[in-house]
Design a protein around this motif. Structure first.
Motif, PDB file in Angstrom:
ATOM      1  N   TYR A 248     -24.772 -67.304  65.584  1.00 33.43           N
ATOM      2  CA  TYR A 248     -23.374 -67.574  65.902  1.00 33.43           C
ATOM      3  C   TYR A 248     -22.480 -66.805  64.932  1.00 33.43           C
ATOM      4  CZ  TYR A 248     -25.391 -71.245  68.749  1.00 33.43           C
ATOM      5  OH  TYR A 248     -26.126 -71.923  69.689  1.00 33.43           O
ATOM      6  N   ASP A 249     -21.175 -67.019  65.090  1.00 35.45           N
ATOM      7  CA  ASP A 249     -20.227 -66.253  64.294  1.00 35.45           C
ATOM      8  C   ASP A 249     -20.475 -66.410  62.802  1.00 35.45           C
ATOM      9  OD1 ASP A 249     -18.785 -65.069  66.382  1.00 35.45           O
ATOM     10  OD2 ASP A 249     -17.940 -67.022  66.848  1.00 35.45           O
ATOM     11  N   HIS A 250     -20.200 -65.337  62.098  1.00 36.00           N
ATOM     12  CA  HIS A 250     -20.388 -65.261  60.645  1.00 36.00           C
ATOM     13  C   HIS A 250     -21.840 -65.544  60.256  1.00 36.00           C
ATOM     14  CE1 HIS A 250     -15.835 -65.739  59.601  1.00 36.00           C
ATOM     15  NE2 HIS A 250     -16.108 -64.715  60.366  1.00 36.00           N
ATOM     16  N   TYR A 252     -24.082 -67.631  61.258  1.00 37.23           N
ATOM     17  CA  TYR A 252     -24.645 -68.989  61.330  1.00 37.23           C
ATOM     18  C   TYR A 252     -25.822 -68.962  62.316  1.00 37.23           C
ATOM     19  CZ  TYR A 252     -24.315 -74.104  62.141  1.00 37.23           C
ATOM     20  OH  TYR A 252     -24.533 -75.448  62.250  1.00 37.23           O
ATOM     21  N   LEU A 254     -29.342 -70.820  64.140  1.00 34.74           N
ATOM     22  CA  LEU A 254     -30.009 -72.068  64.476  1.00 34.74           C
ATOM     23  C   LEU A 254     -31.482 -71.804  64.727  1.00 34.74           C
ATOM     24  CD1 LEU A 254     -27.785 -73.962  67.065  1.00 34.74           C
ATOM     25  CD2 LEU A 254     -27.985 -74.357  64.609  1.00 34.74           C
ATOM     26  N   CYS A 425     -24.206 -62.611  69.165  1.00 29.98           N
ATOM     27  CA  CYS A 425     -22.951 -62.633  68.434  1.00 29.98           C
ATOM     28  C   CYS A 425     -22.310 -61.260  68.388  1.00 29.98           C
ATOM     29  CB  CYS A 425     -23.242 -63.172  67.039  1.00 29.98           C
ATOM     30  SG  CYS A 425     -21.811 -63.868  66.305  1.00 29.98           S
ATOM     31  N   GLY A 426     -22.569 -60.471  69.402  1.00 32.40           N
ATOM     32  CA  GLY A 426     -21.795 -59.243  69.531  1.00 32.40           C
ATOM     33  C   GLY A 426     -22.512 -57.955  69.181  1.00 32.40           C
ATOM     34  N   GLY A 448     -20.742 -60.192  60.038  1.00 27.34           N
ATOM     35  CA  GLY A 448     -20.540 -61.434  59.313  1.00 27.34           C
ATOM     36  C   GLY A 448     -19.101 -61.612  58.897  1.00 27.34           C
ATOM     37  N   ARG A 591     -26.856 -65.346  75.924  1.00 31.53           N
ATOM     38  CA  ARG A 591     -26.247 -66.542  75.344  1.00 31.53           C
ATOM     39  C   ARG A 591     -27.323 -67.406  74.700  1.00 31.53           C
ATOM     40  NH1 ARG A 591     -20.607 -66.466  75.293  1.00 31.53           N
ATOM     41  NH2 ARG A 591     -19.812 -65.730  77.284  1.00 31.53           N
ATOM     42  N   PRO A 592     -26.954 -68.127  73.662  1.00 33.29           N
ATOM     43  CA  PRO A 592     -27.917 -69.070  73.092  1.00 33.29           C
ATOM     44  C   PRO A 592     -28.156 -70.220  74.079  1.00 33.29           C
ATOM     45  CG  PRO A 592     -25.997 -68.731  71.653  1.00 33.29           C
ATOM     46  CD  PRO A 592     -25.669 -68.150  72.981  1.00 33.29           C
TER      47      PRO A 592
END
Lengths: 1003, 109, 415
Positions: A248-250, A252, A254, A425-426, A448, A591-592
């Motif tokens: 995810y952004d920056h 992050y 999972l 995330c891009g 990030g 997508r996650p």
């Protein structure tokens, strides 16, 4: 038939058999099996049904990409639908069932759809089922809903627990194959804190199956050494059965760890969701083999070549006795060679490339395997199981050259790097023609917090399929990452200079190239969702040219495997139909999560009692013991009333009200917001926050104040007490304390930072006990309060006292219209004082009361309640509170807003009292109707009820409401329609129903 | 999930510790403002595809409000600074201009 | 253009479906149109459709920088309801809902509108009062809703756990004729009909400037040349701010990410749509069997179509409390969309400071359900040059006058 091959299976322990159930039958497998390998070992090739046509389905793959092998697992409340058998570890007592068929797996009525398939092309449902109109809801949709869906639903409360882990590391390495292990080791040696995760129970990945030659000795030995080393390092954490599911952004990340799914008798949390902050992420997530698109490529027994090899090597299971291999690249030769070496028969390798394979072709030939270059599979024969194939040329339309009987087909369309985490995330992708696949475009990584790349890809996930490239690039990338972290390494690169030479892959998106419509209508792209080549072609023909349109129109890639096998093949067909190249058509968005994760793991520990924090006052347990009916107020729980014996809630409320009106009542008002405002500019500051003037309040005095938003609407109210020259206590509503505190801070810090003011939210530091009623003073006198006579403590004053050794502050304020004292006491003494007051009050008939009695009494007095009389659209002027809007001040928050045209509109509804003509309680939320309808056909309304209660004091229904020109219409009757089509007539009266002169509170 | 740096705690923390407060450096309009000015003050928010200068509160930390320069497209953070300023400090502007030379605080007002 | 029907499918089956034509044409742009609509999402296409159908204006182009229906139309949770509190909202959403009832037949495209019923759970006393009030208001607005008991809630949706423990279900606001529709099909159905009427849908045409003279609209500049028009309407949701800036005006809008997720498909367990606003979660089951779950919005401006994970976490947590069986399902996919939020969270359908330039935006989290009604009202405004009764309360002026349409006042704010 599929069966166990003796002497094979590096992951299974054949001396440790386990029993499991499939569709009620008891079967045997080995420890180390997956559910998939165990079923195949039992010759269970038919394992499910597809979504749309209910076609027979077998396993296609051996890992997370498996689209068909979905099962129901477990029983009762522990049942889990759609579990992927290829990632389900077998254990003794495992219970499984196949899905999406009726009445049975072998005979499924839904298969009739297969014969109707020409009537069910892509998007057929958009073109039909429209007439007659109600038929969609009552006939077509219920049928579709019933036949759709996959697994059976779960039931009831989940007996398992779940938890969250928070990890902070320098480097997160996702994937425990050769490149992940190697990368983790380089990073760990440099001193970085490393977290290495692997989705399967075993490290080693594809390299442990294929054992490529490297210069540093046998690769399996090397990997064992790497694992050993990593396990011995303090700065390394290693987790198997843990899949990286999302970035995810920056940065992050999972990860999803499965802790107890693989055994029957493990306790502890079922799944663990890791929330990882890594300074750098390295993904070594491997590559996934693509199917080839030939007719009937969905018949059970047709499998990815790598999967055939994996089942054989890892689990000692052969898919068939005679396996035809069909490929467009060299890798599938390894499957043929492995099969042959195990004594299984490989009648033919079909290679679509005219010039065939490199060194591996020679090895295969040496083993006596026949190879046909430039050829293709025209069609697969068999329904529930492969019976044979027809051979044809890859060019041309599929004219049969030869029939070959076989019971399995191993196919390879090349490899697609797993770029999901890179793309979440891009991170951008580029099309690699040589590889015929998308690979990470390293110059556009996901970024990030500082805008720099935060994720790098190594191994076959980066498109490095050859071992020498893989080792070199993994080393290179990891060293770069280490440097970016400010660490050093002198690790020498591994190499594979004697690696087997391979020929380039040649992209084959359709087999044969000029396949007829008849063949294409049997050629599957998405096995689970039943999307075929002709479906994608039809989408293109109908103008669904964007890859997103085509996906949505055909449902390609929308199944539970999220297109891991089908996306690239479908995309290639689409671009071919549009006469465009693949990169210009582009991919759908990744997508996650990478693989589905349990909802339980997302929720973590926060369930049941821990779902949300509950705020409790010091007297909470007392209330609980004394019959409190709880009402949530924000995060607080407050007693709504205390039910005694057999009385109803309504009776309890009436009893409580009458006790306050006639004797004395006591309320736990601790939830009331209390904000301390201090500093030499406190008065100036509160003059801006409140609509009233607060700076001229005298120490020792209280004033009721209003707070508006800058937009003019009334948002909170409460009593402000001035403590001394430089400090005030501001009381807010129970639900509003945090917001008002936050608002004060925001103004102070962002607008009036030159004010010398400090605000502190002391809501929880003080308990507040309200003693209400004619006997209130007597109760307190008896306890030793000395300064509470009407001279020492007049209405709207406060005093400090020390009573029973406790410092308290007594406010003489009233929200009930009775003589009333609010006693503020440090929270740790709250319960003590509460008990003492009750004891002291016994002889005076003291009665604890809840929020509902509080509300009734304030309504009887016509006091407004934030949230009832206000709803975010009401201004003080609407409520007859103009007196609280100071004319002496130049400015306060909301003042400018009140000058706007709509705020001074005389048509705004104003506060009045309402009494039904028959004494009944007017229904909650009722609107008063005017004449006729507005221009959009809605009935004209002229007012509404904001609070409505049965008043025990007045023995009739009373209500407050907002009515157009209300205060000018006292005595008029207006009409409130009810939901049962009746009308309640109500008289407009003054909002103060009880003791209008305020005599009772002023004694 | 953003990572934000609280300039008061000098700590980089998860977004969940913070409260977003929207556009920063808004000049309060009051009694002497026109309807148009007052409307703009309340509602006309910058909504750039690019650098956004915004308010955040370290809600579950020190409670302080501060300002952040952040890209709404890449989510890159160019820095955080005290809320008690009338415009972004030079260092923040320079940081932004390193990536986006075209960007000017004056234009983005 | 060929009518869609079962007969057509059977006929095509005999020739391998080779006769199906493009659902919408891919025309060569004209130099000038009577009306140019920027944005081929649901709202833009519906506006075009009703311009043609209700007002006979067909010399229309709909410009789209990406692919039609590729924005929020294709990434929402497909809920359709009209049980709003405030009169102007109830009017336009009910108009919309009632148009949805016949839209499949009207467009000859099966949008799968399924009036399966929408319930909004009351889980605090405050919500009980809010929803009773809404039911009262709806009765007078001509929107059939009712306030139902917990027992009825359980009847309609057996998988709900009524007892809490934290937030027991105290009742619900029930709209039996609310439901869901197939989101993509709405865009595709409108696009097909617009194309049939001769309108031009121009995809991958990005507007780069707005051409005006003396405060009057002239046309737009695009990535492939200027297109002139008499009237322009901007219908680009989250990107409205950027377009407005080209036109030299500002909008009271902020763009934030809103997230949603789906579970793996299971056999039917839930026929109705359930919204639980106290705990910020809502869920329905699609015809494919997936549980479609809506989550919260981020608090910060964002154009990335991604959001922060904690919202997913909060939503799933809440849903497990209300629907315990959700716990053992698996999340298949999560995604985000960029929604445009106004100061009062209600939309804008309005003239702009630029003459003959109109705007439709600010639908926030609730745009999908409004598509037909919004298109209807916007078309009326464009055709007549003035907003009609449905659109006029949603003018830009309201922010200056302090005349807000605030729906958050009833307990329910989510969509």
């Amino acid at each position: 038939m599929s069966s166990r091959v003796p002497g094979h299976g590096s992951l299974v322990n054949s001396s440790n058999p386990v029993k499991f159930k499939f569709n009620g039958k008891e079967l045997k497998g080995f420890q180390g099996d997956t559910l998939a390998s165990a079923l195949l070992a039992n010759n269970q090739v038919l394992i499910g049904r597809s979504f749309k046509y209910h076609r027979p389905r077998g396993f296609v793959a051996s890992g997370v990409e498996e689209p068909n092998g979905l099962f129901g697992l477990g029983e009762g409340n522990s049942f889990e639908p759609n579990a992927r058998a290829t990632t389900t570890e077998l254990f003794d007592g495992l219970v499984s069932c196949s899905q999406n068929h009726w009445p049975s797996l072998e005979f499924d009525i839904g298969y009739v759809n297969n014969y109707l398939s020409s009537l069910l092309p892509a998007g057929f449902y958009y073109k039909t089922f429209m007439h007659p109109r109600p038929a969609w809801k009552y006939i077509f949709e219920p049928i579709i809903r019933k036949s759709a869906g996959l697994g059976k639903p779960t039931k009831g409360k989940d007996p398992d627990k779940y938890e969250h882990f928070y990890a902070y590391v320098d480097v997160l390495v996702v994937g425990g194959g050769i490149s992940g292990l190697y990368s983790a080791k380089i990073a760990a040696k440099s001193g970085a804190r490393v977290l290495l995760i692997e989705q399967t129970p075993h490290f080693g990945g594809q390299a442990s199956v294929d054992k490529p030659l490297i210069d540093q000795g046998p690769i399996t030995k090397l990997m064992a050494k790497l694992i050993n080393e990593l396990q011995g390092m303090n700065n390394v954490t290693i987790r198997a059965r843990t899949v990286g599911v999302g970035v995810y952004d920056h940065g992050y990340s999972l990860a999803y760890e499965r802790l107890i799914d693989h055994e029957s008798n493990l306790s502890g949390p079922r799944h663990r969701l890791w929330k990882i902050r890594a300074k750098q992420i390295i993904t070594a997530t491997g590559a996934i083999e693509r199917p080839l698109s030939f007719a009937n490529n969905d018949v059970p027994g047709v499998m990815l070549a790598s999967a055939v090899r994996n089942y054989l090597t890892n689990y000692g299971v052969s898919i068939g006795d005679r396996t035809v291999v069909v490929t467009n690249n060299d890798d599938a030769y390894r499957t043929a060679i492995s099969l042959r070496n195990s004594g299984l028969s490989v009648p033919l390798i079909i290679d679509s490339r005219p010039n065939g394979a490199g060194e591996l072709a020679k090895t295969a030939r040496d083993l006596g395997i026949r190879i046909e270059n430039g050829k293709a599979v025209s069609i697969v024969h068999g329904k529930d199981r492969v019976k044979g194939i027809s051979l044809c040329d890859q060019v041309g339309s599929g004219t049969v050259l030869e029939e070959i009987s076989c019971d399995a087909v191993a196919m390879s369309g090349g490899w697609s790097p797993v770029v999901n985490l890179w793309s979440h995330c891009g991170g951008k992708l580029s099309w690699d023609n040589e590889l015929s696949a998308f690979r990470p475009k390293t110059e556009f990584p996901p970024t990030g917090v500082n805008g720099q790349g935060c994720l790098s890809v190594v191994g076959s996930a980066n498109g490095d399929l050859l071992i020498d490239d893989l080792l070199r690039v993994t080393h290179e990338v990891t060293v770069r990452v280490i440097k970016e972290l400010g660490l050093k390494t002198n690790e020498k690169p591994l190499s594979a200079t004697k690696e087997i030479k391979e020929n380039l892959i040649s992209a084959v998106w359709k087999m044969p190239y000029g396949a007829s419509t008849k063949l294409k209508s049997k050629t599957w792209l998405d096995f689970q969702n039943d999307v075929k080549v002709i479906d994608v072609e039809l989408a293109a023909q109908e103008g669904f040219e964007s890859v997103e349109h085509a996906k949505r129109y055909t449902t390609l890639g929308m199944a539970t495997d999220q297109g891991k096998l089908s996306n690239i093949n479908g995309l290639a067909i689409l671009s071919e139909s549009l006469h465009k190249d693949i990169p210009s058509v582009g991919t759908t968005t990744f997508r996650p999560p990478y693989t589905p994760i349990s909802m339980g793991s997302i929720a973590g520990e926060a369930r049941g009692e821990l779902f949300q924090p509950i705020r409790k006052t010091p007297m909470h347990d007392w209330h609980d013991k004394h019959g409190a009916e709880w009402e949530p107020v924000g995060q607080w729980l407050r007693p709504f009333c205390y039910v005694e014996g057999v009385e109803s809630v309504e009776q309890a409320v009436s009893r409580e009200v009458m006790a306050c009106r006639n004797k004395v009542g006591v309320l736990d008002a601790s939830t009331l917001g209390k904000i301390m405002v201090r500093g030499k500019d406190s008065g100036k500051f509160l003059d801006m926050i409140y609509t009233n003037l607060m700076s001229n309040l005298k120490p020792g005095k209280c004033r009721y104040g209003l707070i508006c938003s800058e937009n003019g609407f009334l948002i909170d109210d409460g009593v402000v007490a001035r403590i001394d020259e430089n400090s005030y206590i501001c009381h807010t509503t129970s639900g509003g304390a945090e917001n008002i505190y936050s608002m004060m801070e925001e103004w102070l810090q962002t607008e009036w930072w030159d004010f010398e003011v400090y605000v502190t939210n002391v809501t929880e530091q003080f308990s507040q006990i309200t003693v209400v009623g004619g006997n209130a003073r007597r109760v307190l006198d008896k306890l030793g309060f000395v300064k509470i006579d009407s001279d020492s403590l007049p209405f709207m004053g406060w005093v400090d006292e020390k009573v029973l050794g406790v410092c308290v502050r007594v406010y003489r304020i009233s929200f009930s219209g009775e003589l009333s004292f609010e006693i503020s006491v440090p929270s740790n003494k709250g319960l003590y004082l509460w008990d003492e007051i009750l004891l002291s009050g016994q002889e005076f008939g003291i009665t604890p009361y809840g929020t509902e009695a509080l509300h009734v009494m304030r309504a009887e007095k016509g006091f407004i309640m934030i949230g009832d009389e206000t709803d975010g659209t009401v201004i003080p002027q609407d409520l007859g509170l103009d007196w609280a809007l100071s004319k002496k001040k130049d400015d306060y928050i909301g003042k400018r807003a009140h000058q706007r045209s709509n705020m001074s509109n005389p048509e705004r509804w104003k506060l009045v009292g309402l009494e039904s003509t028959d004494g009944s309680v007017i229904p909650e939320g009722a609107y008063a109707i005017g004449l006729g309808e507005n221009e959009v056909g809605q009935k004209v309304t002229i007012g509404r009820v904001t609070s409505t209660y049965y008043s025990p004091s007045l023995k009739k229904g009373i209500a407050l409401g907002l009515v157009a020109h209300g205060p000018d219409r006292l005595g008029e009757i207006i009409q409130f329609p009810t939901l049962t089509n009746s009308i309640v007539e109500a008289k407009i009266v003054s909002p103060v129903f009880y003791d209008p002169d305020g005599l009772k509170q002023n004694v | 999930m953003l990572l934000l740096n609280c300039p008061y705690c000098n700590l980089s923390c998860e977004e969940t510790e913070f409260l977003a407060g929207g556009q920063a450096h808004i000049k309060r309009q009051s009694i002497d403002s026109s309807d148009q000015e007052f409307e703009s003050y309340l509602f006309a928010r910058k909504n750039p595809k690019g650098v956004h200068i915004e308010r955040w509160q370290h809600l579950y930390g020190c409670g302080k409000w501060f300002h952040v320069a952040r890209s709404t497209v890449t989510l890159e953070i160019f820095g955080s600074y005290s809320a008690q300023t009338l415009s972004p400090p030079k260092k923040i502007r320079a940081n932004i201009n390193k990536k986006l030379p075209e960007w000017h605080w004056e234009n983005s007002k | 253009m060929k009518r869609y029907s079962s007969f057509a499918i059977v006929r095509e089956a005999f020739r391998n479906h080779s006769g199906w034509k493009r659902a919408w044409a891919s025309p060569i742009p004209k130099k000038k149109y009577d009306v140019v609509i920027v944005g081929a999402g649901g709202h833009g296409l519906a506006t075009a459709y009703y311009l043609g159908k209700n007002h006979g204006i067909t010399n229309v182009a709909v410009l789209e920088k990406g692919w039609l229906g590729g924005g929020n139309t294709g990434r929402n949770t497909t809920i359709i309801r009209s049980n709003y509190l405030q009169d102007p909202s109830a009017a336009i959403y009910e108009k919309s809902r009632s148009l949805y009832e016949h839209l499949s037949q009207d467009l000859n495209y099966n949008l799968m509108f399924s009036p399966r019923g929408v319930m909004m759970l009351a889980q605090t006393e405050h919500e009980v009062r809010g929803y009773k009030r809404t039911a009262m208001a709806n009765a007078l607005q001509g929107v059939p809703t009712e306030y139902i008991s917990p027992e009825k809630v359980k009847d309609l949706c057996p998988i709900i756990n009524l007892s809490g423990p934290r937030y027991p279900v105290l009742g619900a606001l029930w709209q039996a004729r609310g439901g869901t529709a197939r989101h993509d099909a709405v865009a595709w159905g409108y696009a097909r009909k617009c194309s049939e009427m001769g309108m031009h849908i121009l995809q991958q045409k990005e507007v780069t400037s707005i051409i005006s003279k003396n405060g009057k609209i002239g046309g737009v500049g695009t990535n492939s040349g200027d297109i002139l028009c008499d009237k322009l309407c901007i219908v680009v949701a989250g990107h409205s701010g950027a377009l407005a800036e080209m036109g030299g005006f500002r909008l009271p809008l902020e763009s934030v990410a809103l997230q949603a997720l789906v579970s793996e498909p299971i056999k039917p367990v839930m026929d109705v749509v359930v919204m639980a606003n106290t705990v910020h979660g809502y869920m329905s089951q699609s015809d494919k069997g997936e549980m479609v779950i809506g989550g919260g919005a981020d608090g910060y401006n964002n154009y990335t179509q991604r959001g922060s994970f904690q919202h997913i976490e909060e939503t799933v947590r809440s849903l497990i409390e209300t629907f315990p069986m959700v716990s053992r399902l698996k999340m298949l996919r999560q995604w985000g969309g960029i929604v445009d939020m106004t100061g009062d969270r209600s939309p804008i359908i309005s003239k702009t400071p630029l003459e003959n330039c109109f705007i439709n935006c600010g639908w926030g989290t609730g745009g999908f359900k409004a598509i037909p009604g919004s298109g209807w009202a916007t078309a009326e405004m464009i055709a007549n040059g003035e907003a009609g009764p449905l659109a006029s309360p949603f003018s830009l002026n309201r922010f200056k006058e302090g005349r807000f349409i605030d729906e958050s006042v009833a307990a329910g704010v989510a969509h």
